[in-house]
Design a protein around this motif. Structure first.
Motif, PDB file in Angstrom:
ATOM      1  N   UNK A 181       0.893  -1.201  -0.479  1.00  0.00           N
ATOM      2  CA  UNK A 181      -0.089  -0.137   0.123  1.00  0.00           C
ATOM      3  C   UNK A 181       0.589   1.301   0.007  1.00  0.00           C
ATOM      4  N   UNK A 195       0.237   4.107  -2.747  1.00  0.00           N
ATOM      5  CA  UNK A 195       0.282   5.664  -2.065  1.00  0.00           C
ATOM      6  C   UNK A 195       1.531   6.437  -2.814  1.00  0.00           C
ATOM      7  N   UNK A 219      -0.208   7.048  -6.630  1.00  0.00           N
ATOM      8  CA  UNK A 219      -1.353   8.013  -6.562  1.00  0.00           C
ATOM      9  C   UNK A 219      -0.525   9.053  -6.055  1.00  0.00           C
ATOM     10  N   UNK A 228       1.111  11.031  -8.628  1.00  0.00           N
ATOM     11  CA  UNK A 228       0.132  11.821 -10.054  1.00  0.00           C
ATOM     12  C   UNK A 228      -0.476  12.531  -9.527  1.00  0.00           C
ATOM     13  N   UNK A 229      -1.678  12.822  -8.156  1.00  0.00           N
ATOM     14  CA  UNK A 229      -1.910  13.853  -7.734  1.00  0.00           C
ATOM     15  C   UNK A 229      -0.982  15.014  -7.207  1.00  0.00           C
ATOM     16  N   UNK A 262      -1.825  14.712   3.712  1.00  0.00           N
ATOM     17  CA  UNK A 262      -2.806  13.736   3.104  1.00  0.00           C
ATOM     18  C   UNK A 262      -2.827  12.448   3.373  1.00  0.00           C
ATOM     19  N   UNK A 263      -1.235  12.304   2.643  1.00  0.00           N
ATOM     20  CA  UNK A 263      -0.691  10.503   2.803  1.00  0.00           C
ATOM     21  C   UNK A 263      -0.445  10.203   4.454  1.00  0.00           C
ATOM     22  N   UNK A 301      -1.344  11.384   7.354  1.00  0.00           N
ATOM     23  CA  UNK A 301      -3.098  11.688   7.910  1.00  0.00           C
ATOM     24  C   UNK A 301      -3.582  10.287   7.458  1.00  0.00           C
ATOM     25  N   UNK A 302      -3.741  10.238   5.563  1.00  0.00           N
ATOM     26  CA  UNK A 302      -4.308   9.130   5.565  1.00  0.00           C
ATOM     27  C   UNK A 302      -3.641   7.389   6.133  1.00  0.00           C
ATOM     28  N   UNK A 311      -2.811   6.779   9.161  1.00  0.00           N
ATOM     29  CA  UNK A 311      -3.321   6.391  10.493  1.00  0.00           C
ATOM     30  C   UNK A 311      -4.785   5.637  10.684  1.00  0.00           C
ATOM     31  N   UNK A 312      -5.630   6.216   9.779  1.00  0.00           N
ATOM     32  CA  UNK A 312      -7.083   5.475   9.373  1.00  0.00           C
ATOM     33  C   UNK A 312      -6.566   4.102   8.199  1.00  0.00           C
ATOM     34  N   UNK A 313      -5.664   2.984   7.409  1.00  0.00           N
ATOM     35  CA  UNK A 313      -5.916   2.226   7.571  1.00  0.00           C
ATOM     36  C   UNK A 313      -4.979   1.562   7.724  1.00  0.00           C
ATOM     37  N   UNK A 314      -5.036   0.242   7.529  1.00  0.00           N
ATOM     38  CA  UNK A 314      -4.388  -1.296   8.111  1.00  0.00           C
ATOM     39  C   UNK A 314      -3.319  -1.643   7.112  1.00  0.00           C
ATOM     40  N   UNK A 315      -3.120  -1.012   5.927  1.00  0.00           N
ATOM     41  CA  UNK A 315      -1.947  -1.477   4.895  1.00  0.00           C
ATOM     42  C   UNK A 315      -1.204  -0.632   4.823  1.00  0.00           C
ATOM     43  N   UNK A 316      -0.850   0.761   5.743  1.00  0.00           N
ATOM     44  CA  UNK A 316      -0.068   2.101   6.201  1.00  0.00           C
ATOM     45  C   UNK A 316       0.146   2.392   7.432  1.00  0.00           C
TER      46      UNK A 316
END
Lengths: 338, 338, 338
Positions: free
Chosen positions: B97, B101, B104, B107-108, B139-140, B142-143, B145-150
């Motif tokens: 992941x 990230x 993505x 690219x973003x 954003x990446x 902080x995100x 913390x929300x995702x088990x894959x990161x």
């Protein structure tokens, strides 16, 4: 004396008066009297001295940067500096680094004022107002937590979840009168009702309508804060009133031309400011910073930004996107009717 | 070789050099050497590999989106991507992941660069600079913390109230030299003084004035951080220097034309950046994110935004408000003199 | 019936439909049916009643402020108000002050819509979309912590460090179908799959392409959220899907003209929105507020802002700086090639 050659002291006093949108050196003298009175009562003179240094450094920086001369002369480059100088000693203990922070912060506030003017004002017609002070104050107080030479005084920051429940209640009549004046005094971060009265006199001698708007804003915010059940201790100190006072003045008589219609609009803006005060206190607390006049600044920007005949973007294709199909007609069902 | 046909590798290396405002593929090679050296010392190669992927994906995305061709060719669409690629593996543990990230996010970053260009640059003349990297990185991380894959590595976030008190002190002379170079290396999130020296050489071969500004920014930030009593451990790692280095370069020689007057202005901006570094570290901590180059970005925006002859909005009625009284003259006392 | 004379009820229903970018009173009726269904299931009617009050007050305020008439008629001044009215009772317990907050908030959302239109749309061509709702919702929910008359329901806010680790897993097939519809329902803050299906039908009767984009956005966000290891409980409620649904619609068919190229661009935007959802949930948590549709709003602004032929500012001198040397030529090595 031609305007362009008004001296540095007069420019600084006008800057002091511009915190309440006035351009009147005598009003500036009264505002310093209000600060001095509060300092005499509390025994803390760093705030008044800081204010003097702040307005002086900000005005001097504007002259050195050759900022727009009539603006400098009318004090428009000084009022953020006077607030920086008054605010930093209110939240940071005296030290050599504090005085350095006041000088650097006041000089920066002039640059930020020019930046806000070039962006918000230049393209959108929105006055920067005390936005540069809020930004400078936030950065300086937050920075103080990182530096051993700067010590933040007062309450530790907290999360929204730490908000304590409190009972609703209405203060006694005489206390209401004191709060009415403290709401005005707190624009200069002063907790004294006498200081608030001196400031109101200073506004009235420069503009009666502006003074009436300030008084109306103070009264309306007091009613709304009590009706919503705000912390009685904060209400009592005037902390729910100073931003609404500025909003009432700015939206009601300064940036819009007074009329019954504008008065209603300013009333809505003033009520919204009380909500925004409650909101920003919570939102900035984790960063350990006070909200300063941000509730006024945010609300005023939003209420002054709307222009005549402005339409929201319709829910159809935007103009000149980077990505498009070069020629196909839009999907009609999803397109706008306009 | 005509500029428009420069190949993808050269464009990517120029993008790598644009982190320090240069447009020089050889400088880009040296910057990769600096990253590789730090990876060899630490044994962690994900950052260097991430940087290569980041600049490649960002440049490729710009080509696919048919962004302004000379800008793509000069690397202006690549430097945010290289920083995204270097930063994410610094703060997020390797996993499938993470690599997704980086792709993505890079690219973003190209889309965000175009967005900043259309808004900040297009209307206000403010360079977007590394703003898109800061936004993507925030954003990446902080995100994550929300995702088990990161999985975010390193310190847990904290409140301003958790800031520990530390003693003031001055590092030993040889340590000061190492910090001088680490301040430069940390622009690329590297903790190695040798990497900083390689980067400085890379800048100097592209522009001597830019190299001098970088060195001056490093030195000045070191003095200010120590004088303010910043955390000695953070100062030692170069964490108080990398944003001021960029500010000194950007304000002193890149976006303003060098002169003694500009040098003083850049000096003020550099000092302010040290305060902003201390402030943003505290302000973003509750969100669990590092400040990245935000102290530079915010300060540079504010110091570059002011335009010639710009006047703050006077404290009188704004133009074309949605609400007005259609014809009444403004209240003279509250109105502006202008 | 001429457009300008469409009545208040039709305007309000169109406003309700504009939450999904449609301008169709029948779609608005179906959306209210979806809300009423969820209220009937949960027994909580304050959300549906709040939505009705919100869209009515917002539309009425726009009429009183004499906002652009075709915009008011098409519902563009109502959709932020309906969301304010639906959102506040979802997060704040019923009380007299709640209903006052809905009325004040809905009126303010109209002013904020005009403000976003004058700034974002007027100068940058970026639709304000549900930005005014997000701003109003954040301010009102955060304010509730400060006021005894407003009680925030649900989880206490937390720091990024409190994020709990959770196992990755894929829901059962029938659960996936339910989530697909809940992703759509949550745009209106509804947890019911049936409500989501009613809303999707409402969109399809107004625009088939828009309905397809909504479905594609829901599906793509579900795949990405599961692949990244998002909290299964949040995924199940549809909380990772509602913002991507809006992004897919806005970027894919509403604000850009549909094409294969735009579909790929919208796909990237949709994937980015899932990351931004994870990020903003963490970033706003310390303030005790939900992210609302901010992940959609932020991502959409950034993906719609880029304009044709836009170039980032080169790393050379900016135009018309306040500070310059008045005549010296730029440093060539640091200058831009452009």
């Amino acid at each position: 004396m031609p305007r362009g050659q008004s001296n540095f002291l007069v420019q600084s006093l006008r800057g002091t008066s511009q915190v309440f949108f006035m351009e009147n050196a005598l009003t500036g003298v009264l505002f310093f009297a209000a600060m001095a009175y509060a300092s005499a009562v509390s025994g803390v003179w760093a705030t008044t001295i800081g204010a003097a240094i702040g307005v002086g450094v900000a005005t001097l920086t504007a002259r050195l940067l050759e900022c727009d001369e009539p603006s400098v002369s009318s004090g428009l480059y000084g009022f953020n500096g006077v607030l920086v100088g008054a605010a930093l000693p209110t939240f940071i203990a005296a030290s050599p680094q504090l005085w350095a922070a006041i000088v650097i912060g006041a000089a920066a506030s002039t640059v930020f004022t020019a930046a806000f003017s070039a962006t918000l004002t230049g393209k959108w017609g929105i006055p920067g107002s005390t936005g540069p002070f809020v930004l400078t104050g936030w950065l300086m107080v937050a920075a103080a937590y990182s530096f051993g030479g700067l010590h933040v005084m007062g309450d530790v920051p907290k999360l929204a979840s730490d908000a304590t429940s409190h009972t609703l209640g209405t203060p006694a009549p005489m206390e209401l009168v004191a709060i009415f004046f403290r709401n005005i005094a707190q624009v200069y971060l002063l907790g004294s009702a006498v200081s608030g009265a001196i400031i109101l006199i200073g506004v009235l001698i420069a503009s009666v309508p502006a003074g009436i708007a300030a008084a109306a804003g103070s009264l309306l915010s007091l009613i709304v804060a009590i009706a919503l059940g705000a912390d009685p201790s904060a209400v009592s100190k005037g902390l729910y009133g100073f931003s609404p006072v500025l909003t009432a003045m700015a939206v009601g008589v300064i940036f819009l031309t007074p009329s019954p219609r504008v008065a209603v609009y300013a009333g809505l803006a003033t009520v919204v400011t009380v909500f925004v005060q409650g909101a920003l206190d919570v939102m900035v607390a984790p960063a350990g910073i006070p909200s300063f006049t941000a509730p006024y600044v945010l609300t005023m920007y939003l209420f002054i930004a709307p222009k005549k005949l402005m339409a929201p973007h319709p829910h159809g294709p935007v103009a000149d996107p980077m990505i498009d199909d070069r020629g196909t007609t839009p999907v009609s069902a999803a397109g706008s009717s306009r």
